[in-house]
Design a protein around this motif. Structure first.
Motif, PDB file in Angstrom:
ATOM      1  N   ALA A 140    -110.948   6.029  24.849  1.00 53.94           N
ATOM      2  CA  ALA A 140    -111.787   6.163  26.046  1.00 53.94           C
ATOM      3  C   ALA A 140    -113.255   5.924  25.733  1.00 53.94           C
ATOM      4  N   GLY A 141    -113.567   5.669  24.460  1.00 49.38           N
ATOM      5  CA  GLY A 141    -114.940   5.353  24.085  1.00 49.38           C
ATOM      6  C   GLY A 141    -115.886   6.539  24.102  1.00 49.38           C
ATOM      7  N   LEU A 142    -115.341   7.748  23.945  1.00 46.68           N
ATOM      8  CA  LEU A 142    -116.183   8.944  24.021  1.00 46.68           C
ATOM      9  C   LEU A 142    -116.866   9.273  22.700  1.00 46.68           C
ATOM     10  N   GLY A 143    -116.443   8.628  21.634  1.00 48.32           N
ATOM     11  CA  GLY A 143    -117.008   8.872  20.310  1.00 48.32           C
ATOM     12  C   GLY A 143    -116.194   8.122  19.272  1.00 48.32           C
ATOM     13  N   ILE A 144    -116.321   8.523  18.023  1.00 50.67           N
ATOM     14  CA  ILE A 144    -115.599   7.850  16.945  1.00 50.67           C
ATOM     15  C   ILE A 144    -114.993   8.879  15.993  1.00 50.67           C
ATOM     16  N   VAL A 145    -114.004   8.447  15.249  1.00 52.33           N
ATOM     17  CA  VAL A 145    -113.456   9.253  14.158  1.00 52.33           C
ATOM     18  C   VAL A 145    -114.154   8.829  12.878  1.00 52.33           C
ATOM     19  N   ARG A 146    -114.690   9.801  12.166  1.00 55.32           N
ATOM     20  CA  ARG A 146    -115.402   9.490  10.928  1.00 55.32           C
ATOM     21  C   ARG A 146    -114.478   9.588   9.727  1.00 55.32           C
ATOM     22  N   ARG A 147    -115.049   9.349   8.556  1.00 57.64           N
ATOM     23  CA  ARG A 147    -114.263   9.239   7.332  1.00 57.64           C
ATOM     24  C   ARG A 147    -113.547  10.539   6.949  1.00 57.64           C
ATOM     25  N   ASN A 148    -113.991  11.659   7.537  1.00 53.37           N
ATOM     26  CA  ASN A 148    -113.311  12.931   7.272  1.00 53.37           C
ATOM     27  C   ASN A 148    -112.183  13.206   8.269  1.00 53.37           C
ATOM     28  N   ASN A 149    -111.884  12.228   9.121  1.00 54.13           N
ATOM     29  CA  ASN A 149    -110.806  12.304  10.114  1.00 54.13           C
ATOM     30  C   ASN A 149    -111.167  13.087  11.363  1.00 54.13           C
ATOM     31  N   PHE A 151    -113.284  13.869  14.932  1.00 54.42           N
ATOM     32  CA  PHE A 151    -113.865  13.138  16.052  1.00 54.42           C
ATOM     33  C   PHE A 151    -115.305  13.586  16.250  1.00 54.42           C
ATOM     34  N   TYR A 152    -116.201  12.617  16.457  1.00 52.87           N
ATOM     35  CA  TYR A 152    -117.627  12.891  16.595  1.00 52.87           C
ATOM     36  C   TYR A 152    -118.183  12.299  17.883  1.00 52.87           C
ATOM     37  N   THR A 153    -119.067  13.074  18.512  1.00 57.88           N
ATOM     38  CA  THR A 153    -119.933  12.553  19.568  1.00 57.88           C
ATOM     39  C   THR A 153    -121.369  12.718  19.067  1.00 57.88           C
ATOM     40  N   GLU A 154    -122.305  12.612  19.959  1.00 58.90           N
ATOM     41  CA  GLU A 154    -123.696  12.854  19.585  1.00 58.90           C
ATOM     42  C   GLU A 154    -123.903  14.298  19.133  1.00 58.90           C
ATOM     43  N   SER A 155    -122.986  15.177  19.455  1.00 57.53           N
ATOM     44  CA  SER A 155    -123.059  16.586  19.052  1.00 57.53           C
ATOM     45  C   SER A 155    -122.448  16.821  17.679  1.00 57.53           C
ATOM     46  N   PRO A 176    -119.329   4.232  22.873  1.00 58.58           N
ATOM     47  CA  PRO A 176    -119.938   5.230  21.992  1.00 58.58           C
ATOM     48  C   PRO A 176    -121.298   4.776  21.470  1.00 58.58           C
ATOM     49  N   THR A 177    -122.213   5.729  21.376  1.00 63.72           N
ATOM     50  CA  THR A 177    -123.560   5.410  20.897  1.00 63.72           C
ATOM     51  C   THR A 177    -123.799   5.894  19.474  1.00 63.72           C
ATOM     52  N   VAL A 178    -122.863   6.670  18.922  1.00 63.99           N
ATOM     53  CA  VAL A 178    -123.042   7.170  17.550  1.00 63.99           C
ATOM     54  C   VAL A 178    -122.764   6.042  16.555  1.00 63.99           C
ATOM     55  N   LYS A 179    -123.550   5.997  15.504  1.00 65.88           N
ATOM     56  CA  LYS A 179    -123.368   4.933  14.522  1.00 65.88           C
ATOM     57  C   LYS A 179    -122.217   5.263  13.583  1.00 65.88           C
ATOM     58  N   ALA A 180    -121.619   4.243  13.035  1.00 63.24           N
ATOM     59  CA  ALA A 180    -120.470   4.406  12.147  1.00 63.24           C
ATOM     60  C   ALA A 180    -120.897   5.004  10.807  1.00 63.24           C
ATOM     61  N   CYS A 181    -119.924   5.530  10.075  1.00 66.69           N
ATOM     62  CA  CYS A 181    -120.195   6.061   8.737  1.00 66.69           C
ATOM     63  C   CYS A 181    -120.594   4.923   7.804  1.00 66.69           C
ATOM     64  N   SER A 182    -121.444   5.236   6.877  1.00 65.41           N
ATOM     65  CA  SER A 182    -121.763   4.282   5.828  1.00 65.41           C
ATOM     66  C   SER A 182    -120.563   4.131   4.902  1.00 65.41           C
TER      67      SER A 182
END
Length: 343
Positions: A140-149, A151-155, A176-182
């Motif tokens: 739904a484009g509400l955020g992303i899953v990061r490398r630790n599995n 889910f992240y939003t701006e919060s 989503p506006t959050v940037k991806a993990c390095s």
């Protein structure tokens, strides 16, 4: 934007959700590929993950369902009792799924009622979820899953997700506006005490401390990772606490209902000495992953934490637990006496 979809989102935001999106139910099919990928990499997890295959085939059970509505609730806004840091996972401390006193629980009821008032048929499972909410939230484009599995939003990752099935085919996709993990960041993998997070985006739930302190860890004296569990007695925040994308994301502006009162009873010594009836009354209603029948597990987890972070003041409590009414607790206490060479 579909007017009904817009009404749904507006209703979600009005009751306090941070975000809301809608995907077609067919978009859940790809979740099965992720399950297969995980089981192929970690074959020992197959019995665990097979239970979730139905999340990709929702219409087998809910033939009327056409879309999934997914909402984000921020919980990283509450005051955290200092003495519970490193003891109980934050997601469980601020869990509103079954606590009717919380704003999150009431928001869930109000939002579902609002959708039904719009003429929608709805279905949800508030306690354990009706589908794979992280997958749905990403689609739904509400955020992303990061490398630790997580889910992240701006919060940051300090959010809860909730999903409903509805009987209208709608779509409301955000960007989503959050940037991806390095690709060079490996802090979460290094921080995982049990190496459950084997590599970015891949974890073994069977060795995760959150699993071992709740559903698993039924024989802690023989558990491979008992020492790596450290002082945790319910859940774990290690991979989230070290994440740079969580820095300064916790606001701590509000008080979570009754947490201050409950937290007064949560310490290693108090839990180990507490009688079982009181333990059930105080902890089981909130931390429901350990059921009333398994309330002994609190004491076993506590003894393990005492061993890992031993202080002289724990000695008498461990000795006393050798005479506990539950065999599992006695076994754990006897193991601790031997492990610490207290006899």
């Amino acid at each position: 934007m579909d007017s009904l979809a817009f009404q749904i989102k507006s209703a979600a935001l009005a009751v306090g959700y941070e975000k809301c999106g809608i995907i077609k139910i067919a978009d859940m099919a790809g979740y099965e590929d992720k399950l297969n990928e995980r089981m192929e990499y970690l074959p020992q997890t197959k019995p665990f993950y097979e239970r979730f295959r139905g999340f990709a085939h929702l219409q087998d059970t809910y033939s009327w369902a056409k879309s999934v509505v997914v909402c984000v609730e921020q919980y990283g806004k509450y005051q955290m009792p200092d003495h519970l840091q490193g003891l109980v996972g934050k997601a469980y401390l601020f869990d509103s799924r079954i606590d009717e006193h919380t704003a999150g629980y009431q928001a869930s009821l109000q939002f579902e009622a609002a959708m039904q008032k719009m003429g929608l048929k709805t279905e949800a499972k508030r306690k354990f979820g009706i589908t794979a909410v992280r997958w749905a939230a990403v689609k739904a484009g509400l955020g992303i899953v990061r490398r630790n599995n997580f889910f992240y939003t701006e919060s940051g990752s300090w959010v809860h997700l909730e999903a409903w099935l509805i009987d209208q085919e709608l779509e409301l996709i955000d960007t989503p506006t959050v940037k991806a993990c390095s690709e060079h960041c490996n802090r979460c993998v290094k921080a995982c005490p049990t190496a459950s997070l084997a590599k970015p985006y891949t974890m073994n739930p069977l060795s995760c401390i959150s699993f071992l302190t709740t559903f698993g860890g039924r024989d802690l004296p023989q558990e491979t990772y008992n020492a790596q569990m450290g002082g945790w007695i319910y859940g774990c925040d290690a991979c989230q606490d070290v994440c740079p994308m969580n820095k300064n994301r916790w606001e701590a502006t509000g008080e979570f209902p009754f947490l201050a009162e409950i937290s007064e009873h949560i310490s290693l010594e108090k839990i180990l000495s507490m009688d079982y009836e009181l333990l059930q009354q105080i902890l089981t209603a909130k931390f429901f992953y350990i059921t009333k029948d398994d309330v002994w597990k609190w004491k076993v987890n506590v003894i393990n934490a005492m061993v890992n972070e031993y202080q002289e003041k724990y000695k008498e409590a461990i000795y006393a637990a050798c005479n506990n009414s539950h065999a599992k607790v006695r076994k754990m206490a006897e193991w601790a006496v031997k492990k610490l060479n207290l006899s």
